[in-house]
Design an enzyme around this catalytic site. Structure first.
Site, PDB file in Angstrom:
ATOM      1  N   PRO A  34       0.795  -1.287   0.007  1.00 20.21           N
ATOM      2  CA  PRO A  34      -0.110  -0.077  -0.038  1.00 20.21           C
ATOM      3  C   PRO A  34       1.002   1.270   0.196  1.00 20.21           C
ATOM      4  O   PRO A  34       1.603   1.525   0.910  1.00 20.21           O
ATOM      5  CB  PRO A  34      -0.835  -0.053   1.574  1.00 20.21           C
ATOM      6  CG  PRO A  34      -0.823  -1.664   1.999  1.00 20.21           C
ATOM      7  CD  PRO A  34       0.511  -1.951   1.205  1.00 20.21           C
ATOM      8  N   GLU A  35       0.650   2.043  -0.893  1.00 18.26           N
ATOM      9  CA  GLU A  35       1.282   3.591  -0.924  1.00 18.26           C
ATOM     10  C   GLU A  35      -0.006   4.379  -0.929  1.00 18.26           C
ATOM     11  O   GLU A  35      -1.041   3.988  -0.882  1.00 18.26           O
ATOM     12  CB  GLU A  35       2.071   3.534  -2.125  1.00 18.26           C
ATOM     13  CG  GLU A  35       3.030   2.473  -2.274  1.00 18.26           C
ATOM     14  CD  GLU A  35       4.010   2.463  -3.456  1.00 18.26           C
ATOM     15  OE1 GLU A  35       4.250   3.808  -4.113  1.00 18.26           O
ATOM     16  OE2 GLU A  35       4.636   1.415  -3.962  1.00 18.26           O
TER      17      GLU A  35
END
Length: 282
Positions: free
Chosen positions: A2-3
């Site tokens: 997850p960014e």
DNA sequence: CATGGGTCCTGAGTGC
DNA sequence: TGCACTCAGGACCCAT
């Protein structure tokens, strides 16, 4: 992993799913997820009775606002939230349960166990990592001048600088590679060697990539799902990440993989030239 | 202070 | 087929 785009999609799904719900009980099965050591029981006790009023995002952090407390959650590599009925069978690697008064529960699952949660007072102080974050990529005060100033003081490779959350918040390995490709910058270029013109291109590329990825629901390269359990769709639009050996979509040159800043790094050797030491005549 | 390397963790992938 | 090994990486810790 997850960014910013993935965390933003998680935030949006959770905003729709859990705002207004009141916690009856919290269970932490893996104490290391709750960062303050030995505080697991206090964490559980203090959240009982709290109502989630907002779900915000700052960088890659999720902020569950439950006045006077905020739960600061970082998904790291593989953290996932799902809202389910409490009767639903528990999937492996589920570590934290937020049981609501209406019979539903928010479950936190994290195969790698890297994720963290901090329960803090809204009066502060905030967790250090959150406090030190650089600007949001979409902050209107961020422009090519202010980004140039942040980057130009650094000698490390531009890839390392963009991964540094205190310089700019929200980018991770995938979107750094994608943004540098779109801007035509080689990831090993020393940050202080990047011209103002290139910084302008870079900021535009970062915003373009992130916005498109948000709109596509994020990239599901490995395990990412949002709060509804849905995968993202941006992985099919990635130009370099995880495409080593495949043809560059722009010029056909095979994408190469190297290691920069200790991270797997994907580059088109034709579209992203290494910094020129000196330009010789003709 | 800035930088780079090691570390946490588990599952997928690789090679013999 | 089975097993040992490497790799993946966000943020933190530490040595330089």
């Amino acid at each position: 992993m997850p960014e910013l785009p993935e965390v933003e999609n998680v935030r949006r799904s959770l905003e729709a799913l859990v705002v207004g719900r009141t916690i009856a009980q919290v269970e932490v099965r893996l104490p290391r997820i709750v960062r303050t050591p030995g505080d697991t029981r206090r964490f559980e006790a203090e959240l009982a009775g709290a109502t989630i009023q907002r779900v915000d995002r700052r960088g890659k952090y999720l902020l569950f606002s439950m006045p006077p407390l905020t739960l600061v959650s970082h998904l790291r590599m593989e953290g996932q939230y799902r809202l389910v009925e409490q009767t639903e069978p528990v999937e492996p690697h589920t570590h934290v349960f937020f049981r609501f008064t209406d019979g539903t529960e928010l479950r936190y699952r994290d195969v790698r166990q890297f994720g963290t949660m901090d329960l803090v007072s809204q009066a502060g102080p905030w967790p250090e990592g959150l406090e030190k974050l650089g600007p949001e990529p979409f902050d209107p005060d961020l422009n090519e001048q202010t980004l140039y100033a942040r980057i130009h003081s650094r000698t490390a490779p531009i890839k390392a600088v963009l991964l540094d959350q205190t310089c700019l918040a929200g980018l991770g390995n995938i979107y750094v590679d994608e943004a540098l490709y779109e801007a035509g910058i080689h990831p090993e270029t020393h940050a202080n060697r990047i011209t103002r013109v290139k910084v302008k291109l870079l900021l535009a590329a970062i915003r373009d990539i992130l916005q498109r990825a948000i709109d596509a629901g994020g990239s599901s390269v490995k395990s990412y799902v949002n709060g509804y359990g849905r995968h993202g769709g941006f992985q099919i639009e990635l130009n370099v990440y995880s495409r080593d050996g495949e043809a560059c979509r722009r010029c056909g040159t095979p994408i190469e993989k190297l290691k920069v800043a200790g991270r797997g790094t994907h580059v088109c050797p034709h579209c992203q030239k290494r910094e020129r030491t000196r330009r010789r005549g003709a």
